[in-house]
Design an enzyme around this catalytic site. Structure first.
Site, PDB file in Angstrom:
ATOM      1  N   VAL A  97       0.821  -1.216   0.000  1.00  0.00           N
ATOM      2  CA  VAL A  97       0.000   0.000   0.000  1.00  0.00           C
ATOM      3  C   VAL A  97       0.851   1.260   0.000  1.00  0.00           C
ATOM      4  O   VAL A  97       0.321   2.350  -0.219  1.00  0.00           O
ATOM      5  CB  VAL A  97      -0.983   0.030   1.193  1.00  0.00           C
ATOM      6  CG1 VAL A  97      -1.985  -1.094   1.100  1.00  0.00           C
ATOM      7  CG2 VAL A  97      -0.251   0.016   2.524  1.00  0.00           C
ATOM      8  N   SER A  98       2.150   1.138   0.240  1.00  0.00           N
ATOM      9  CA  SER A  98       3.004   2.314   0.202  1.00  0.00           C
ATOM     10  C   SER A  98       4.437   1.891  -0.065  1.00  0.00           C
ATOM     11  O   SER A  98       4.862   0.808   0.355  1.00  0.00           O
ATOM     12  CB  SER A  98       2.929   3.091   1.527  1.00  0.00           C
ATOM     13  OG  SER A  98       3.620   4.322   1.424  1.00  0.00           O
ATOM     14  N   SER A  99       5.150   2.751  -0.773  1.00  0.00           N
ATOM     15  CA  SER A  99       6.533   2.422  -1.106  1.00  0.00           C
ATOM     16  C   SER A  99       7.328   3.702  -1.283  1.00  0.00           C
ATOM     17  O   SER A  99       6.766   4.796  -1.414  1.00  0.00           O
ATOM     18  CB  SER A  99       6.599   1.593  -2.390  1.00  0.00           C
ATOM     19  OG  SER A  99       6.119   2.335  -3.496  1.00  0.00           O
TER      20      SER A  99
END
Length: 328
Positions: A97-99
Site C-alpha cells: 500500500v506504500s513504497s
C-alpha cells in the site's frame, strides 16, 4: 528506527552510499531536464525515510530495519536504502500500500515537473515523505503540500520529515479531491497510478500550471489552461506505481493475457501500455490492430485532454481518429 542517530560508521556509510546514488542518477540522465535537483538528492538522507522496508523473500517479504541487533543487517539496511530501486515500506494483508519510489525515476519526475523557485506544489501520495523532503529542500516548507488517504502514512511521513529537518504541510485526505485549503498550486505531482485526471485538481491550479502523474504504465504531463481544461503528452518513460486509493476511485487492474493477439506481440511493453490506456474502450484485438498499423507507437505519441466535462486519451491528435474516453 525512530530518530535515534546512527553510529559514525553507519553515518559514513550512508554518506558515501548517498553520493554514489547521486552519481548513478546523474549517469542515467534523470537530472538532465533540471540539474538543480542533484543538490537535493545529495543533501536529503533517504535512510531517514525508510527506517524499515521489505524485500522479497521465499514465501513473502523479509523486513530490513535500522535497529536490527545484527550489525551486518544494519549495514545491509543502509546500503539498501541507497540502492536505485523502489522499496516496499508498508503492507496490508500482504498487499503493498506504500513504497519509496526508485530514486532515478523520482529525479526524472521532479525534473520534468519544471518547477520555478516560487512554485507551490501539491504531491498526491505522501509515501515515506522523501519526495516531499526533496521538494521542501529546493522550494521551502511553505511551498510544499503532500496528501495521503491513510493517517498512519501521513503520521509516519511527518515524523520522517521532522527527523530530517523539513516541515511541509502533510495532509490526511483523499488525494483525488486535492487540498483546496492550500490552493492555488503551480504544480501537481502524483506518486500513485491514476485511471483518469481528477477534475478537482484543475480547479485548484493556476492557469499554466503543470500536472505530472502516472497513468496507464506511463507518465502524463498536462498543462492546465483553466479550471475546466488541461492537455498534454506522455513522457517516454515506463512507470508503475501503487494505485490512487479513495472514495469512488476505480482501481487499475493489470492487463490480462488477451486472446486473439499474436503471442510474439502479447507481452510487448508498449502494447501492454495501449491495452491499459484503452481498457473498456477497445478490445485487445482492436488495440493490437491499431498498434500494428501504427508501427508500435512510442508513449510520446499519446496524450490526454481534460475538458467539456470529459477526459480522453488519444494518439497523435486530440481531435484525430484515435481517441478513447477515460473513466469519469
Amino acid at each position: 528506527m525512530g530518530t535515534r542517530a546512527l553510529d559514525k560508521d553507519l553515518e559514513d556509510l550512508a554518506a558515501s552510499a548517498r553520493a554514489a546514488l547521486v552519481r548513478e542518477i546523474g549517469i542515467s540522465g534523470a537530472f538532465d531536464a533540471d540539474p538543480v535537483w542533484r543538490e537535493a538528492f545529495a543533501a536529503v538522507p533517504r535512510h531517514l525515510f525508510v527506517p524499515y522496508y521489505y524485500v522479497g523473500a521465499l514465501g513473502g517479504y523479509e523486513r530490513c530495519w535500522g535497529e536490527d541487533p545484527d550489525p551486518r543487517a544494519r549495514e545491509r539496511w543502509v546500503r539498501g536504502a541507497y540502492d536505485d530501486a523502489p522499496l516496499a515500506t508498508r503492507l496490508r494483508d500482504g498487499e503493498l500500500v506504500s513504497s519509496s519510489s526508485q530514486p532515478s525515476l523520482m529525479a526524472q519526475m521532479l525534473a520534468e515537473l519544471r518547477v520555478m523557485d516560487d512554485s507551490r506544489v501539491l504531491e498526491i501520495g505522501a509515501g515515506t515523505g522523501y519526495n516531499a523532503a526533496l521538494m521542501a529542500y529546493r522550494l521551502g516548507d511553505d511551498r510544499v503540500t503532500t496528501v495521503d488517504l491513510y493517517p498512519e502514512i501521513t503520521e509516519s511521513a511527518r515524523q520522517h520529515l521532522a527527523a530530517a529537518g523539513y516541515h511541509p504541510a502533510v495532509v490526511t485526505g483523499d488525494g483525488a479531491r486535492g487540498v483546496p485549503e492550500r490552493a492555488p498550486f503551480d504544480r501537481i505531482i502524483a506518486t500513485c497510478t491514476l485511471t483518469s485526471i481528477p477534475r478537482a485538481w484543475l480547479a485548484q491550479c493556476v492557469p499554466g500550471a503543470r500536472i505530472l502523474a502516472p497513468l496507464a504504465t506511463g507518465l502524463i504531463t498536462l498543462t492546465v489552461r483553466d479550471a475546466e481544461r488541461a492537455e498534454g503528452h506522455f513522457l517516454h518513460t515506463p512507470a508503475y506505481f501503487v494505485p490512487l486509493r479513495g472514495e469512488g476511485r476505480p482501481q487499475p487492474d493489470p492487463a490480462g493475457s488477451p486472446g486473439g493477439v499474436p503471442r510474439v506481440a502479447r507481452d510487448h511493453e508498449l502494447l501492454r501500455f495501449l491495452f491499459t490506456l484503452t481498457r473498456g474502450s477497445l478490445d485487445p484485438q482492436e488495440a493490437y490492430a491499431l498498434w500494428d498499423r501504427e508501427h508500435a507507437p512510442q508513449r510520446e505519441r499519446y496524450g490526454v485532454t481534460v475538458g467539456d466535462g470529459a477526459a480522453w486519451a488519444w494518439l497523435d491528435d486530440p481531435e484525430g481518429p484515435y481517441v478513447w474516453p477515460l473513466p469519469g
